[in-house]
Enzyme design. Structure first.
Site, short mmCIF file in Angstrom:
data_model
loop_
_atom_site.label_atom_id
_atom_site.label_comp_id
_atom_site.label_asym_id
_atom_site.label_seq_id
_atom_site.Cartn_x
_atom_site.Cartn_y
_atom_site.Cartn_z
N HIS A 94 0.82 -1.22 0.00
CA HIS A 94 0.00 0.00 0.00
C HIS A 94 0.85 1.26 0.00
O HIS A 94 0.36 2.34 -0.31
CB HIS A 94 -1.05 -0.02 1.13
CG HIS A 94 -0.53 0.26 2.50
ND1 HIS A 94 -0.24 -0.74 3.41
CD2 HIS A 94 -0.28 1.42 3.15
CE1 HIS A 94 0.16 -0.20 4.54
NE2 HIS A 94 0.15 1.10 4.41
N ASP A 230 1.20 -7.72 2.26
CA ASP A 230 1.27 -6.28 2.02
C ASP A 230 2.73 -5.81 1.88
O ASP A 230 3.24 -5.09 2.72
CB ASP A 230 0.56 -5.54 3.15
CG ASP A 230 0.27 -4.09 2.81
OD1 ASP A 230 0.88 -3.57 1.85
OD2 ASP A 230 -0.54 -3.46 3.51
N SER A 658 4.05 2.09 8.40
CA SER A 658 3.84 1.13 7.34
C SER A 658 5.13 0.91 6.59
O SER A 658 5.80 1.87 6.21
CB SER A 658 2.79 1.65 6.36
OG SER A 658 1.54 1.28 6.80
N1 ARG Z 1 -4.43 0.15 7.52
C1 ARG Z 1 -3.14 0.20 6.93
C2 ARG Z 1 -2.54 1.61 7.05
O1 ARG Z 1 -3.01 2.38 7.81
C3 ARG Z 1 -3.15 -0.35 5.54
C4 ARG Z 1 -3.96 0.38 4.53
C5 ARG Z 1 -3.92 -0.15 3.13
N2 ARG Z 1 -4.92 -1.17 2.85
C6 ARG Z 1 -6.19 -0.94 2.46
N3 ARG Z 1 -7.00 -1.95 2.28
N4 ARG Z 1 -6.68 0.28 2.25
O2 ARG Z 1 -2.03 2.24 6.18
N1 GLU Z 2 -0.92 1.12 7.62
C1 GLU Z 2 -0.34 2.18 8.38
C2 GLU Z 2 0.55 3.10 7.55
O1 GLU Z 2 0.34 3.31 6.39
C3 GLU Z 2 0.40 1.61 9.51
C4 GLU Z 2 -0.58 1.11 10.42
C5 GLU Z 2 -0.78 2.02 11.56
O2 GLU Z 2 -1.38 3.09 11.44
O3 GLU Z 2 -0.29 1.58 12.59
O4 GLU Z 2 1.47 3.70 8.06
#
Ligand code: ARG
Ligand code: GLU
Length: 724
Positions: A94, A230, A658
């Site tokens: 991502h 990911d 991330s």
């Molecule tokens: N929650 C993760 C972060 O905060 C991954 C986001 C990417 N994945 C998604 N399905 N949108 O960035």
């Molecule tokens: N998916 C998150 C990011 O893009 C990391 C997850 C979080 O927020 O801890 O940084």
């Protein structure tokens, strides 16, 4: 001595608080903390006791030989790690998503098919992408703050600090030959400089298809158990002398001795882990009043607006692959926050965090009242309370403007026309006007590349009722007028608004071609510009002056509140995240969010395959992965008849982490961080070791996908992989 604002004292007096809160701890929890690498010497004993097996100097030092030289800020908001002496970089899928969108088309659909370079020559340049190394960090608080009285107003203080920061950065740049940037920590009570080196020729090396890299999509996002591979891979290229350079065919892979050894020997529950990276924003030390803004206005309004927007986008994206390709990256960003804030609210309520904050503040107040040394601490909470309560309505209005009004792309994009109008107003004429307007419209190309007016119109129809029904007094007159003129019918209103010249790039280009200053009338009559102007003018007149003064005052009060919390607690605290390099440590640990069943600390490929659902995009396992599974073709990556996929640990991470390297006790890479579990996302304002977990891809799954799925085993040869 101090007046506690009304509702708090009522709670305290009636003893409701006591019943609500369990044992709120006054100090930090055991493993909470995002530590500044140069300060971890002070935590070495604790880290060793928790399991660390290497000297902390190996993790960070000032002379170029620390592992800090293998952790990078990837783009503007993610982390990456170097995993070979040839600049090979691992981060999240991502995190590479937006870049890969720029490289994708219907003919080269890397989201559907993935991308794997089979040699260096096939690696794809990524215009605009940068990677930043942190060579070292130094505490420069003395240089920045010396002689400044604490109680100086923010404005007075800021102007002095700005000059000092600029001068000092300049000095460091000259002396070190690197870039340098100074940021405030602990709400302006400390200043640190980061000495950095930013590379600009970055190339895509490997990207699994969405069926792996985004498996589970938004349904599983922020959730555990999780089965998302990911990750994606890039390579840093350098010019002459191994130094940063613009893209060139002559550039060579960046050479470095500082890269992470990969440990493919696995880990077990309870093992020590660390996450090294760039957490973006946390607010661990805020008052209950600011927490209340988040809890009552900010999160709920964002969630409501984004629910509507996402419904509209998803429908169109499912019906049309072109719309999908235009919106997939935007959608991921919008959906990500949308779901996170839901988890945050849930965690705040499950944990009674507002009540715990109040209890903490009661103790703080007791200390402040008693301690004669810090007279400024006495009134801080009362002052913050009064200020915060006074702006409730404006906080609410502004959130509606940002999410429900500017959330309509057409309205936000009318800023382009507004710039043109301003030029006309200050007297631009003739060729000068045409030139500038053409430049402005040319600059809008990027917007139209990823814009679909039909989709956006659906968003308008979905968001306007939310705005008009909920924001009463904050709705500008022009909205009510247009709506009434169209018979109070949202569909008819939308038909009218989407006659705007902003809906298609060609209309805008045509306008720009022969523009004369009298054309200002056409802008003034443009329905989308009118809506933009309605909110922008109201915001500027009624909202921003008050909110700016409020934030300014709160910065001042929060700085003193932070200072007194540090004095009062007398323990080593960590500064809130600010997108600078941090190290956090914890243990591999399962979770039991909803009851006795609980969840294991690890998932595997079998479980992913069991989730396969060809009917649903998010859960469609790629054919090739199904084959590898049915023939158990796992190569070296087989463990107990399957491949370990993801794991959780109780490291304190945040957005920006991330892509961060997840390390074992020896500082070797065992995974790549990519998420947190839902109930734990409130850790940005309140970390709870019982509920907060970071989620990582197991590096063995990464290696398996690269080698067996991608057929890119050549990459493994440049890595250093150990098995225990
Ligand atoms: N929650 C993760 C972060 O905060 C991954 C986001 C990417 N994945 C998604 N399905 N949108 O960035
Ligand atoms: N998916 C998150 C990011 O893009 C990391 C997850 C979080 O927020 O801890 O940084």
């Amino acid at each position: 001595m101090t007046s506690i604002p009304a509702f708090r004292s009522i709670l305290i007096k009636t003893g409701i608080l006591v019943g609500l809160v369990g044992s709120a701890s006054f100090g930090t929890q055991a493993k909470e903390g995002m530590w500044l690498p140069p300060t971890i010497k002070a935590r070495e004993a604790d880290m060793k006791a928790a399991g660390l097996q290497i000297p902390v100097e190996r993790l960070y030092n000032d002379n170029g030989t620390g592992l800090n030289n293998a952790v990078v800020l990837f783009g503007r908001g993610c982390t990456g790690e170097i995993i070979s002496p040839k600049g090979l970089l691992l981060t999240n899928h991502h995190c590479g998503y937006g870049t890969v969108q720029g490289l994708s088309s219907k003919e080269h659909d890397y989201f559907a098919n993935g991308f794997w370079a089979m040699n260096n020559a096939q690696e794809l340049p990524c215009p605009g992408l940068t990677v930043t190394f942190i060579r070292r960090m130094e505490n420069v608080t003395e240089n920045i703050l010396s002689g400044l009285d604490d109680t100086l107003s923010e404005a007075g203080r800021d102007s002095i600090i700005t000059v000092r920061v600029k001068n000092l950065e300049r000095g460091y740049k000259v002396n070190t030959g690197y870039d340098a940037s100074i940021k405030p920590y602990f709400n302006g009570n400390q200043y640190w400089i980061s000495i950095t080196e930013t590379f600009r020729d970055i190339r895509l090396v490997g990207f699994p298809p969405n069926g792996i890299g985004q498996f589970g999509g938004d349904t599983d996002n922020w959730m555990w158990p999780r089965h998302t591979g990911d990750f994606s891979m890039f390579r840093v290229y350098a010019g002459k002398n191994n130094k940063p350079a613009d893209f060139s065919k002559e550039n060579k892979p960046y050479q470095t001795q500082q890269f992470f050894t990969i440990n493919a020997g696995g880990y077990k529950e309870g093992d020590f882990t660390m996450v090294y990276g760039f957490p973006g924003t946390t607010m661990e030390y805020i008052s209950s009043y600011q927490l209340d803004h988040i809890n009552t206005y900010i999160d709920p309004i964002r969630i409501a607006a984004r629910t509507k927007k996402l419904e509209a986008w998803t429908k169109r994206m499912q019906a049309d692959r072109d719309v999908f390709l235009k919106y997939t990256s935007k959608r991921a960003g919008v959906a990500n926050g949308w779901k996170k804030w839901q988890g945050e609210l849930r965690g705040l309520s499950l944990n009674n965090v507002p009540a715990k904050k109040l209890e903490y503040e009661t103790k703080f107040q007791g200390w402040a009242n008693k301690d004669e040394k810090y007279p400024y601490a006495d009134d801080l909470l009362a002052l913050m309370g009064a200020r915060s309560l006074a702006v409730n309505d404006l906080i609410k209005a502004d959130e509606y403007y940002k999410e429900a009004v500017y959330g309509v792309e057409l309205i936000q994009h009318a800023a382009t026309l507004d710039r043109v109008l301003q030029l006309m107003r200050v007297g631009y004429r003739g060729a000068g006007l045409q030139d500038t307007v053409q430049k402005i419209t040319k600059g809008a190309e990027g917007f139209y590349k990823n814009y679909d007016a039909g989709t956006d119109k659906d968003v308008f129809v979905a968001l306007m009722p939310l705005f008009l029904d909920n924001c009463n007094s904050c709705v500008p007159a022009v909205y009510k007028r247009q709506f009434a003129e169209k018979g109070k019918d949202y569909g008819r209103w939308a038909n009218y608004v989407y006659t705007s010249m902003l809906t298609e790039q060609s209309k805008l280009t045509q306008f720009a071609a022969n523009v004369i200053s009298a054309d200002s009338v056409r802008i003034l009559n443009d329905p989308a510009w009118q809506l933009y102007d309605g909110v922008t003018a109201k915001r500027k007149k009624d909202v921003m002056p008050v909110l700016t003064a409020y934030y300014d005052r709160m910065n001042y009060l929060n700085r003193l509140y932070m200072k007194s919390q540090m004095q009062q607690r007398g323990e080593m605290l960590y500064p809130d995240a600010n997108l600078t390099l941090r190290l956090t440590y914890g243990k591999v640990k399962g979770i039991d969010p909803d009851g006795p069943a609980g969840y294991s600390y690890q998932t595997n490929l079998d479980e992913a395959i069991a989730k396969n659902n060809p009917e649903v995009d998010e859960f469609r396992v790629p054919e090739k992965m199904k084959q590898l599974h049915s023939t158990k073709d796992y190569g070296k990556w087989k463990v107990n008849g399957t491949v370990p996929l993801a794991f959780i640990a109780d490291n304190h991470t945040s957005g920006g982490n991330s892509g961060s390297p997840v390390l074992n006790a020896k500082g070797e890479l065992i995974g790549t961080n990519f998420d947190r579990i839902w109930e734990g996302t409130m850790s940005d304002v309140y970390f709870d070791p019982r509920l907060s977990r970071n989620i990582s891809v197991d590096v063995r799954y990464t290696l398996f996908v690269i080698e067996k799925f991608g057929g890119a085993g050549w990459l493994l040869k440049e890595m250093k992989i150990v098995q225990k």
